[in-house]
Design an enzyme around this catalytic site. Structure first.
Site, mmCIF file in Angstrom:
data_model
loop_
_atom_site.group_PDB
_atom_site.id
_atom_site.type_symbol
_atom_site.label_atom_id
_atom_site.label_comp_id
_atom_site.label_asym_id
_atom_site.label_seq_id
_atom_site.Cartn_x
_atom_site.Cartn_y
_atom_site.Cartn_z
ATOM 1 N N GLU A 1 0.919 -1.170 -0.039
ATOM 2 C CA GLU A 1 -0.160 -0.001 -0.388
ATOM 3 C C GLU A 1 0.836 1.347 0.049
ATOM 4 O OE1 GLU A 1 -2.028 -0.927 3.599
ATOM 5 O OE2 GLU A 1 -2.804 -2.815 2.687
ATOM 6 N N GLU B 1 -4.166 -7.204 3.099
ATOM 7 C CA GLU B 1 -2.592 -7.577 3.479
ATOM 8 C C GLU B 1 -2.684 -9.025 3.317
ATOM 9 O OE1 GLU B 1 -4.616 -5.424 5.179
ATOM 10 O OE2 GLU B 1 -3.359 -3.688 5.364
ATOM 11 N N GLN C 1 2.077 -2.107 5.489
ATOM 12 C CA GLN C 1 2.322 -0.690 5.672
ATOM 13 C C GLN C 1 2.658 -0.467 6.992
ATOM 14 O OE1 GLN C 1 -0.986 2.300 4.810
ATOM 15 N NE2 GLN C 1 0.744 2.684 3.433
ATOM 16 N N ASP D 1 1.480 -3.280 12.873
ATOM 17 C CA ASP D 1 -0.004 -3.640 13.617
ATOM 18 C C ASP D 1 -0.963 -4.282 12.616
ATOM 19 O OD1 ASP D 1 0.116 -1.658 16.100
ATOM 20 O OD2 ASP D 1 1.130 -0.999 14.355
ATOM 21 N N TYR D 2 -0.715 -4.103 11.340
ATOM 22 C CA TYR D 2 -1.770 -4.742 10.365
ATOM 23 C C TYR D 2 -1.192 -6.037 9.826
ATOM 24 C CZ TYR D 2 -3.492 -0.017 11.008
ATOM 25 O OH TYR D 2 -3.974 1.051 11.886
ATOM 26 N N ILE D 3 -0.182 -6.386 10.178
ATOM 27 C CA ILE D 3 0.344 -7.618 9.677
ATOM 28 C C ILE D 3 -0.714 -8.644 10.360
ATOM 29 C CG2 ILE D 3 1.911 -8.484 11.674
ATOM 30 C CD1 ILE D 3 3.981 -8.852 9.238
ATOM 31 N N HIS E 1 -0.887 1.881 16.074
ATOM 32 C CA HIS E 1 0.156 2.169 15.363
ATOM 33 C C HIS E 1 1.368 1.914 16.223
ATOM 34 C CE1 HIS E 1 -3.107 4.147 12.983
ATOM 35 N NE2 HIS E 1 -2.443 4.042 11.855
#
Ligand SMILES: Cc1ncc(C[n+]2csc(CCOP(=O)(O)OP(=O)(O)O)c2C)c(N)n1
Ligand SMILES: [Mg+2]
Length: 820
Positions: A511, A542, A564, A567-569, A609
């Site tokens: 992203e 993701e 990105q 945390d979003y992994i 974050h």
């Protein structure tokens, strides 16, 4: 359908096939046609017979679990006809007929898989590591080198989580696009002008998973050459389609994806799973569209059945009514194929009966051979131990007990290894205080047994090839007079520039990774220089970013998949854990996906974050290296190391480090950070402080302040959580300071517990401790927003100072009086 019409269809199909293979005869005679159909029927019957006998093997206790491809045979024959060398499958546990049809699974191997034969020579799918019905081909030879994938039919190794095969399918397809369109890549072994199609299969119920929809959308966007088959039998175990799919019809609800004159999209076909000629035609069309136009295709294969129900764990009579069961018997695809052959004069009932009974015999024989091959070595090991135990008993004061153990083992007609080795280990206890040669022989036998057998179950979690990341030597960054202090992101960017220049097969996608060169501009200008296919923006997805990377890496490219923020992994973590981390292990080293996952985390803002959840990650991705560089030079060095190796890794860059100043090395693209090597960043004599990433900066400040009160702390940067301190340097520091504190911004018991276990248990640092080993972690909750939120959530300079001070106070209260 009339005979002539079918013939015309087949002839047409053959003519098309001829364009890629001029050696094929121009016209298909009726005899050739007959032979081909008969051959298909034989495969269908063989596969069915395997399913039927397979179930019996489980129900009589010879295998633990069975899930079979019965009821799905005919569409898989059609799929196999359209599948060409170089193509890849990403599918699920129903596909045994396909694997047989492409010549990658025979009867004996089918049963070896069912028994869990831990030897690739017998079970080439996984050497007994996966339950039967999980298929794979070998992309690597025994030394870990790529085979020529363009000269074989390929199947990526299956995983059990429903729809887990989807993300990787996207990458398998995208690789063809890269190979067709990106200039300068050496395609030897991997591609013929990007002509390869990636073929996916999935059950109807599994299309309810988010991964399915995410992949379909992404494939439409990318226009990647994949053909997705949905095997629709109306059920997902006991749950009917009315609970699974809107309108109970996946192709109906996906209609919006259909391409039209104005818009790119999918080609969508619907076909009944028992209609052999229609299936053959559909698959030929689908293959051609995907191969030639690079357009994704969905084939919804309806009206399939499950003659034996879902698996050996239950019976479908519990949830299918009489009508459904009667319909399934009538529309069984093998039955329908048989009827069609007779109706069209391809074979008589008698001829088919003769074929069927010959196949029954073949399958019984293959099964028997697999069982003998599986049990023979075990019986031999049993005999070996029995002879040894006889001697041990005769020379022992505990003869009666050992003889009893021996006799119990002798009685087991078909022993497994657990029976054998557990008997040996129990027997040893009876001679523990004796000192006979027989006892020594038993000890040696047990040790040798583990040495020989354990790798059958534990090898290849990481690469065992000469390109293992652990073999890549450190190259230090060098600096000359012209080396300037720059924003650290520029070190990364210039290093990526060097990487893309040096390795044409590398590509990065994520992203905002393309046009703006990532959110922190570590890729600034790279898209303009290397093109949109190598440096790409992708959708917010993701799990399929990860899968896209896996699929491309399986086909010889060197993708860097960017997530990105750390945390979003979590969206991708399931695929990392279930698929990427297990690829080498579950194929016993015959497939690899050296994917680099790039992300950024550690200490920024608020609940989503801050990127701190390292404990969760490291415990879910064993099989992937996890690297936590404290600055961008270290990070760049890790990319350089990994690109020389053949292993997957996760690199977590420090979110708050991009704008800090670092000196620009003069050997950009060349220096390498080694894996599993710690670095002492401050020497001290009173206590060893161990940490990683951004937290180190806080610890360094605390150490300065501690020095002012006379406490001299040593600080070690772990750098690499997996693998961890391979040469055991941390314990050397603890031997000097006799005190240890692990500091981590993860929750208590997270990564700090892992680190402490490594130091205390693996490195035996407890021997050197004069004070209780300590961990200092964050609060249990996620970090609150803002600077105060951070201060009251994560270890601060004062927290570190006081925690260390308290250790010294406990050791020496007169020098360090109580603080508070
Ligand atoms: C993520 C996940 N959830 C649940 C399961 C258990 N499970 C295995 S197969 C299956 C049903 C799949 O049905 P379908 O996709 O229609 O395939 P079929 O078996 O009918 O061919 C379920 C729920 C699983 N393997 N993975
Ligand atoms: Mg189903």
């Amino acid at each position: 359908m009339q005979n002539t019409q079918i013939l015309t269809n087949f002839a047409l199909l053959k003519t098309e096939a001829m364009q890629t293979n001029p050696d094929l005869k121009k016209d298909l005679s009726f005899e050739d046609f007959k032979t081909e159909v008969l051959n298909d029927y034989k495969l269908a019957v063989t596969s069915r017979e395997c399913s039927l006998l397979g179930r019996r093997e489980v129900l009589t206790g010879k295998a633990k679990f069975g899930i079979f491809g019965d009821g799905k045979e005919v569409p898989q024959l059609a799929l196999a006809k359209a599948f060409k060398d170089g193509d890849f499958r990403s599918g699920y546990y129903r596909d045994q007929t396909f694997m047989m049809a492409i010549g990658e699974l025979n009867i004996q191997q089918f049963f070896a898989g069912l028994y869990g034969h831990p030897d690739l020579a017998h079970d080439p799918m996984s050497a007994g590591r996966q339950m039967g019905g999980h298929f794979a081909t070998h992309s690597l030879d025994e030394s870990g080198n790529w085979k020529d994938l363009t000269k074989q039919k390929n199947s990526s190794s299956d995983i059990s989580p429903t729809a887990g095969q989807m993300p990787r399918l996207l990458g398998l397809a995208q690789a063809s696009k890269i190979y067709r369109q990106v200039k300068g890549i050496d395609t030897t072994n991997f591609s013929e002008k990007g002509n390869e199609v990636a073929w996916g299969t999935i059950g109807n119920a599994s299309t309810s998973e988010g991964l399915f929809f995410e992949t379909i959308n992404a494939a439409g966007v990318l226009q990647a050459p994949m053909v997705m088959s949905v095997w629709d039998d109306e059920y997902g175990i006991s749950v009917h389609a009315r609970h699974q799919t809107t309108k109970e019809n996946i192709s109906e609800i996906l209609k919006g994806f259909q391409r039209d004159e104005d818009n790119k999209g999918f080609e969508i076909f619907r076909v009944n799973g028992w209609d052999y000629p229609a299936l053959v035609e559909t698959y030929q069309n689908a293959g051609k569209i995907a191969r030639e136009e690079h357009v994704p295709v969905l084939i919804h294969v309806n009206e399939l059945t499950q003659p034996q129900g879902h698996s050996t764990s239950g019976s479908h009579e519990r949830y299918k009514d009489e009508n459904r069961l009667a319909w399934e018997a009538e529309y069984d695809c093998n039955v329908k194929l048989r009827e069609w052959m007779i109706a069209n004069g391809i074979a008589t009932d008698e001829e088919l009966k003769a074929i069927e009974s010959a196949i029954k015999k073949d399958v019984r024989e293959g099964k028997k051979a697999a069982w003998i091959a599986f049990t023979q070595p075990l019986k031999q090991e049993q005999q070996e131990l029995l002879a040894l135990l006889e001697n041990v008993a005769n020379s022992s004061a505990n003869k009666v007990f050992i003889t009893k153990l021996k006799n119990d083992l002798a009685e087991i007609k078909e022993p497994i290894r657990k029976d054998i080795i557990s008997t040996a280990r129990k027997a040893l206890r009876y001679v523990v205080s004796e000192s006979t040669t027989e006892k020594t022989q038993l000890v040696n036998w047990i040790n040798a047994y583990f040495e020989k057998i354990q790798p059958k179950y534990s090898s290849h979690l990481y690469s065992e090839s000469p390109k293992s990341a652990l073999t890549i030597k450190e190259v230090k960054p060098t600096y000359d007079e012209s080396s300037e202090e720059v924003d650290a992101r520029l070190v990364l960017r210039d290093n990526f520039d060097a990487i893309f220049g040096k390795y044409p097969e590398t590509l990065v996608f994520g992203e905002d990774a393309g046009h703006i060169g990532d959110v922190n501009q570590g890729l600034e200008g790279m898209q303009a220089k290397y093109g949109e296919l190598r440096v790409s923006d992708v959708g917010i997805r993701e799990a399929t970013i990860l899968g896209q990377g896996i699929g491309m890496a399986l086909r010889g490219l060197r993708p860097i998949a960017e997530i990105q923020y750390l945390d979003y992994i979590l969206y991708a973590l399931q695929i990392m854990s279930d698929d990427l981390a297990t690829i080498q292990y579950r194929t016993s080293g015959r497939q690899k996906a050296p994917l680099i996952v790039r992300t950024r985390g550690h200490r920024l803002e608020g609940i989503w974050h801050s990127g701190s959840q390292m404990g969760g990650i490291i415990n879910l991705v064993r099989g992937i290296h996890v690297l936590v560089p404290r600055n961008m030079t270290k990070a760049a060095g890790f990319y350089n190391t990994l690109l020389e190796s053949d292993e997957p890794a996760l690199i977590v860059e420090c979110l708050n480090g991009y704008r800090l100043k670092e000196k620009m090395p003069s050997n950009i693209g060349e220096f390498k950070t080694p894996l599993g090597v710690v670095e002492t960043i401050r020497e001290g004599s009173d206590i060893t402080l161990v940490s990683y990433g951004s937290t180190l900066r806080i610890i360094e400040q605390a150490a300065k302040e501690l020095q002012e009160v006379g406490i001299d702390a040593e600080i070690i940067d772990i750098q690499s959580l997996l693998p961890f301190d391979l040469s055991h340097d941390i314990v050397k520091s603890v031997a000097k300071t006799n005190r240890l504190m692990v500091i981590d911004e993860d929750v208590p018991g997270g990564a700090s517990a892992y680190i402490l276990n490594e130091i205390l248990n693996t490195q035996n640092a407890y021997k050197h401790l004069d004070s209780k080993p300590q961990t200092l972690a964050a609060q249990q909750h996620r970090p609150a927003y803002g600077t105060d939120g951070d201060y009251f959530s994560k270890p601060s300079v004062e927290d570190v100072f006081e925690a260390v001070y308290n250790v010294m106070h406990e050791a020496n209260p007169s020098n360090f009086p109580k603080l508070r």
